[in-house]
Scaffold this motif. Structure first.
Motif, PDB file in Angstrom:
ATOM      1  N   GLU A 229      87.854  46.883  18.907  1.00  0.00           N
ATOM      2  CA  GLU A 229      88.661  45.676  18.760  1.00  0.00           C
ATOM      3  C   GLU A 229      89.617  45.505  19.932  1.00  0.00           C
ATOM      4  OE1 GLU A 229      89.155  44.607  14.123  1.00  0.00           O
ATOM      5  OE2 GLU A 229      90.119  46.496  14.717  1.00  0.00           O
ATOM      6  N   ASP A 230      90.178  46.608  20.427  1.00  0.00           N
ATOM      7  CA  ASP A 230      91.087  46.509  21.575  1.00  0.00           C
ATOM      8  C   ASP A 230      90.368  45.968  22.799  1.00  0.00           C
ATOM      9  OD1 ASP A 230      93.190  47.447  20.106  1.00  0.00           O
ATOM     10  OD2 ASP A 230      93.069  49.515  20.848  1.00  0.00           O
ATOM     11  N   PHE A 231      89.166  46.478  23.054  1.00  0.00           N
ATOM     12  CA  PHE A 231      88.378  45.985  24.191  1.00  0.00           C
ATOM     13  C   PHE A 231      88.084  44.501  24.013  1.00  0.00           C
ATOM     14  CE2 PHE A 231      84.489  44.989  26.437  1.00  0.00           C
ATOM     15  CZ  PHE A 231      84.592  45.685  27.628  1.00  0.00           C
ATOM     16  N   ALA A 232      87.713  44.098  22.800  1.00  0.00           N
ATOM     17  CA  ALA A 232      87.409  42.695  22.544  1.00  0.00           C
ATOM     18  C   ALA A 232      88.608  41.805  22.840  1.00  0.00           C
ATOM     19  CB  ALA A 232      86.963  42.525  21.095  1.00  0.00           C
ATOM     20  N   ARG A 233      89.783  42.217  22.401  1.00  0.00           N
ATOM     21  CA  ARG A 233      90.962  41.379  22.633  1.00  0.00           C
ATOM     22  C   ARG A 233      91.288  41.268  24.117  1.00  0.00           C
ATOM     23  NH1 ARG A 233      92.837  44.605  18.090  1.00  0.00           N
ATOM     24  NH2 ARG A 233      92.653  43.359  16.181  1.00  0.00           N
ATOM     25  N   ARG A 234      91.153  42.394  24.849  1.00  0.00           N
ATOM     26  CA  ARG A 234      91.454  42.364  26.288  1.00  0.00           C
ATOM     27  C   ARG A 234      90.477  41.500  27.072  1.00  0.00           C
ATOM     28  NH1 ARG A 234      91.659  47.971  25.744  1.00  0.00           N
ATOM     29  NH2 ARG A 234      89.917  48.203  27.226  1.00  0.00           N
ATOM     30  N   HIS A 235      89.259  41.356  26.567  1.00  0.00           N
ATOM     31  CA  HIS A 235      88.237  40.611  27.304  1.00  0.00           C
ATOM     32  C   HIS A 235      87.920  39.255  26.669  1.00  0.00           C
ATOM     33  CE1 HIS A 235      87.676  44.671  28.918  1.00  0.00           C
ATOM     34  NE2 HIS A 235      87.070  44.105  29.937  1.00  0.00           N
ATOM     35  N   GLY A 236      88.707  38.850  25.713  1.00  0.00           N
ATOM     36  CA  GLY A 236      88.500  37.543  25.094  1.00  0.00           C
ATOM     37  C   GLY A 236      87.223  37.436  24.287  1.00  0.00           C
ATOM     38  N   ILE A 237      86.797  38.549  23.694  1.00  0.00           N
ATOM     39  CA  ILE A 237      85.571  38.593  22.907  1.00  0.00           C
ATOM     40  C   ILE A 237      85.912  38.400  21.433  1.00  0.00           C
ATOM     41  CG2 ILE A 237      83.665  40.089  22.178  1.00  0.00           C
ATOM     42  CD1 ILE A 237      83.902  41.476  24.904  1.00  0.00           C
ATOM     43  N   SER A 238      85.120  37.629  20.748  1.00  0.00           N
ATOM     44  CA  SER A 238      85.337  37.397  19.325  1.00  0.00           C
ATOM     45  C   SER A 238      85.160  38.690  18.534  1.00  0.00           C
ATOM     46  CB  SER A 238      84.350  36.350  18.810  1.00  0.00           C
ATOM     47  OG  SER A 238      84.399  36.261  17.395  1.00  0.00           O
ATOM     48  N   THR A 239      86.012  38.885  17.549  1.00  0.00           N
ATOM     49  CA  THR A 239      85.883  40.023  16.633  1.00  0.00           C
ATOM     50  C   THR A 239      85.358  39.561  15.263  1.00  0.00           C
ATOM     51  OG1 THR A 239      88.190  39.793  15.921  1.00  0.00           O
ATOM     52  CG2 THR A 239      87.743  41.268  17.779  1.00  0.00           C
ATOM     53  N   ALA A 240      84.648  38.434  15.267  1.00  0.00           N
ATOM     54  CA  ALA A 240      84.225  37.829  14.004  1.00  0.00           C
ATOM     55  C   ALA A 240      83.206  38.670  13.255  1.00  0.00           C
ATOM     56  CB  ALA A 240      83.645  36.441  14.264  1.00  0.00           C
ATOM     57  N   VAL A 241      82.394  39.469  13.976  1.00  0.00           N
ATOM     58  CA  VAL A 241      81.379  40.287  13.317  1.00  0.00           C
ATOM     59  C   VAL A 241      81.673  41.755  13.592  1.00  0.00           C
ATOM     60  CG1 VAL A 241      78.923  40.796  13.080  1.00  0.00           C
ATOM     61  CG2 VAL A 241      79.664  38.454  13.543  1.00  0.00           C
ATOM     62  N   ARG A 242      81.857  42.516  12.525  1.00  0.00           N
ATOM     63  CA  ARG A 242      82.196  43.935  12.656  1.00  0.00           C
ATOM     64  C   ARG A 242      81.260  44.782  11.800  1.00  0.00           C
ATOM     65  NH1 ARG A 242      87.739  41.762  11.836  1.00  0.00           N
ATOM     66  NH2 ARG A 242      87.458  42.269   9.631  1.00  0.00           N
ATOM     67  N   ILE A 243      81.106  46.024  12.198  1.00  0.00           N
ATOM     68  CA  ILE A 243      80.410  46.991  11.353  1.00  0.00           C
ATOM     69  C   ILE A 243      81.438  47.569  10.390  1.00  0.00           C
ATOM     70  CG2 ILE A 243      79.206  49.204  11.267  1.00  0.00           C
ATOM     71  CD1 ILE A 243      77.957  48.550  13.946  1.00  0.00           C
ATOM     72  N   ARG A 244      81.244  47.310   9.126  1.00  0.00           N
ATOM     73  CA  ARG A 244      82.199  47.783   8.119  1.00  0.00           C
ATOM     74  C   ARG A 244      81.874  49.194   7.638  1.00  0.00           C
ATOM     75  NH1 ARG A 244      84.412  44.249   2.998  1.00  0.00           N
ATOM     76  NH2 ARG A 244      85.219  45.959   1.731  1.00  0.00           N
ATOM     77  N   ALA A 245      80.584  49.521   7.562  1.00  0.00           N
ATOM     78  CA  ALA A 245      80.171  50.856   7.124  1.00  0.00           C
ATOM     79  C   ALA A 245      78.765  51.109   7.627  1.00  0.00           C
ATOM     80  CB  ALA A 245      80.230  50.982   5.605  1.00  0.00           C
ATOM     81  N   GLN A 246      78.445  52.386   7.789  1.00  0.00           N
ATOM     82  CA  GLN A 246      77.115  52.746   8.277  1.00  0.00           C
ATOM     83  C   GLN A 246      76.802  54.176   7.866  1.00  0.00           C
ATOM     84  OE1 GLN A 246      76.400  53.112  12.617  1.00  0.00           O
ATOM     85  NE2 GLN A 246      74.713  51.664  12.358  1.00  0.00           N
ATOM     86  N   ALA A 247      75.545  54.441   7.555  1.00  0.00           N
ATOM     87  CA  ALA A 247      75.120  55.797   7.209  1.00  0.00           C
ATOM     88  C   ALA A 247      73.701  56.016   7.686  1.00  0.00           C
ATOM     89  CB  ALA A 247      75.204  56.034   5.705  1.00  0.00           C
ATOM     90  N   MET A 248      73.437  57.242   8.087  1.00  0.00           N
ATOM     91  CA  MET A 248      72.091  57.645   8.487  1.00  0.00           C
ATOM     92  C   MET A 248      71.707  58.878   7.682  1.00  0.00           C
ATOM     93  SD  MET A 248      70.707  58.640  12.258  1.00  0.00           S
ATOM     94  CE  MET A 248      69.083  59.355  12.488  1.00  0.00           C
ATOM     95  N   THR A 249      70.495  58.875   7.142  1.00  0.00           N
ATOM     96  CA  THR A 249      70.012  60.004   6.350  1.00  0.00           C
ATOM     97  C   THR A 249      68.657  60.456   6.882  1.00  0.00           C
ATOM     98  OG1 THR A 249      69.045  58.450   4.758  1.00  0.00           O
ATOM     99  CG2 THR A 249      71.202  59.362   4.232  1.00  0.00           C
ATOM    100  N   THR A 250      68.316  61.714   6.599  1.00  0.00           N
ATOM    101  CA  THR A 250      66.986  62.228   6.875  1.00  0.00           C
ATOM    102  C   THR A 250      66.431  62.833   5.592  1.00  0.00           C
ATOM    103  OG1 THR A 250      67.918  64.323   7.671  1.00  0.00           O
ATOM    104  CG2 THR A 250      67.481  62.632   9.310  1.00  0.00           C
ATOM    105  N   ASP A 251      65.205  63.313   5.682  1.00  0.00           N
ATOM    106  CA  ASP A 251      64.512  63.786   4.487  1.00  0.00           C
ATOM    107  C   ASP A 251      65.204  64.986   3.849  1.00  0.00           C
ATOM    108  OD1 ASP A 251      62.028  62.116   4.331  1.00  0.00           O
ATOM    109  OD2 ASP A 251      61.769  62.900   6.359  1.00  0.00           O
ATOM    110  N   THR A 252      65.046  65.094   2.547  1.00  0.00           N
ATOM    111  CA  THR A 252      65.446  66.263   1.771  1.00  0.00           C
ATOM    112  C   THR A 252      64.183  66.820   1.114  1.00  0.00           C
ATOM    113  OG1 THR A 252      65.822  65.075  -0.292  1.00  0.00           O
ATOM    114  CG2 THR A 252      67.664  65.145   1.297  1.00  0.00           C
ATOM    115  N   PRO A 253      64.268  67.974   0.446  1.00  0.00           N
ATOM    116  CA  PRO A 253      63.072  68.491  -0.226  1.00  0.00           C
ATOM    117  C   PRO A 253      62.440  67.506  -1.211  1.00  0.00           C
ATOM    118  CG  PRO A 253      64.723  70.218  -0.071  1.00  0.00           C
ATOM    119  CD  PRO A 253      65.377  68.958   0.421  1.00  0.00           C
TER     120      PRO A 253
END
Length: 396
Positions: A229-253
């Motif tokens: 967000e800091d980079f966006a504000r310094r460069h005049g980039i919109s912050t309208a779309v953000r990643i709110r949460a993310q997860a990555m999983t791999t196989d289990t037994p």
């Protein structure tokens, strides 16, 4: 936990094409990258790291692709995680920003595929799919059918056996994809199909799958510029779309031990990744407005509805027949046309999903716009295995 929230500064994507019908990967990758940079309003010199994904290519093809745009000396990391490659690049780029290691990162994915069914590239060594093949042979047999069809057809067959799901319901999924893709100028297939059209297509596994229920091999590229967000504000980039949460999983037994073909193709990975994302964000599946999910086969779209909690286990057929997976229903799934109609260039797919959802949250999706979209979920699956689920939000 870090407070460096990640914004989607810019996105770009090429039109997906059949193998041999478009440009080579350095050109498509460069086109998508330039489009994402232009969308963000920055230059390649502003990008501090790049994660570049592809499945079918030689080592350092990521460098070869980005050198078409410019040679800045920044770190370029090549990523290969099967069909979840693009979203894995996105996952790594987001981690770099939220950890404070970088403020502006490029995630790029591309693929230049050959015609025909997927197969081993290095037959002189053990395949990573041996455990999947062994489980599939034990559970469904049919060794003469290409591997991906066996996996996902077997998962669909498991759903049919458990819950009485009809083959025609999978055809409804493909027909829905075609209606959505008709409004997407970047989709490979834009002709509208009926469920009867899908059912009448050649049978590649009688009683289990027709040809139109499988996505085609595809070539193309997609990219996203992520920033703090800091980079966006310094460069005049919109912050309208953000990643709110993310997860990555791999196989289990459970992938191999529970005698369920749905788990062999990632149902459990997807369920766990989605649960983590909902917990991180403090929302549930009923809060979602739009979803781009991994419909490499119509069968996988149906079982993924349940894995993501869009409906109860066993409830996907009713969810589809009631129209809850499209405009006017509970949640619009794959407004882009999905992999089934838009195409599936493996390394690009996850970032093409990001492209679509970013346009939706910006209200720039034109005829396929989901009205009032504020929460968007992305699901990208790679057998072998990895699943990435990402929740985007529209800021104020």
């Amino acid at each position: 936990m870090s407070t460096h929230r990640t914004c989607i500064a810019g996105v770009g994507m090429t039109r997906f094409t059949k193998p041999g019908a478009g440009e080579d990967y350095p050109q498509t990758a460069a086109q998508a990258t330039r489009a994402a940079l232009a969308d963000a309003g920055i230059a390649l010199d502003d990008v501090q790291q790049a994660y570049v994904g592809y499945v079918y290519g030689d080592s350092t093809a990521g460098q070869r692709a980005l050198y078409e745009v410019g040679m800045t000396g920044m770190p370029i990391v090549n990523v290969n995680n099967n069909c979840s490659t693009g979203s894995t690049a996105l996952f790594l780029a987001r981690q770099a920003i939220e950890s404070g290691a970088a403020e502006c990162v490029l995630a790029l994915g591309f693929e230049q595929m050959k015609p025909g069914a997927l197969g081993a590239v290095f037959p002189d060594r053990p395949t990573p799919f041996q455990p999947f093949d062994d489980a599939t042979t034990r559970l469904v047999g049919h060794e003469g059918i290409p591997m991906a069809l066996r996996y996902f057809g077997g998962a669909g067959l498991e759903h049919m056996r458990r819950f009485g799901t009809q083959l025609s319901t999978f055809a409804q999924v493909r027909a829905k994809a075609s209606r959505h893709a008709a409004n997407n100028p970047l989709a490979l297939f834009r002709t509208e199909l009926t469920a009867d059209d899908v059912m009448a297509s050649p049978k590649i596994w009688p009683g289990v799958m027709t040809r139109l229920m499988a996505c085609p091999p595809t070539c193309g590229a997609a990219a996203a510029v992520l920033c703090s967000e800091d980079f966006a504000r310094r460069h005049g980039i919109s912050t309208a779309v953000r990643i709110r949460a993310q997860a990555m999983t791999t196989d289990t037994p459970a992938t191999f031990d529970c005698d369920d073909m749905r788990n062999v193709v990632g149902y459990d990975m997807a369920r766990q990744a989605a649960a983590k994302v909902y917990a991180q964000a403090g929302v549930g599946p009923r809060d979602l407005d739009v979803v781009e999910l991994h419909d490499c086969f119509a069968q996988n779209e149906l079982i993924t509805y349940e894995a993501l909690g869009l409906c109860d286990e066993g409830g996907a057929e009713r969810f589809i027949l009631d129209g809850d997976n499209t405009y006017g229903g509970q949640v619009v799934t794959n407004p882009s046309g999905g992999l089934l109609s838009k195409g599936h260039p493996l390394g690009a797919t996850g970032l093409a999903q990001c492209y679509e959802l970013t346009l939706q949250l910006r209200e720039q999706a034109e005829q396929r716009q989901v009205a009032g979209a504020r929460l968007a979920l992305q699901h990208n699956l790679g057998l072998g295995g990895a699943c990435v689920v990402t929740l985007y939000e529209r800021g104020d």
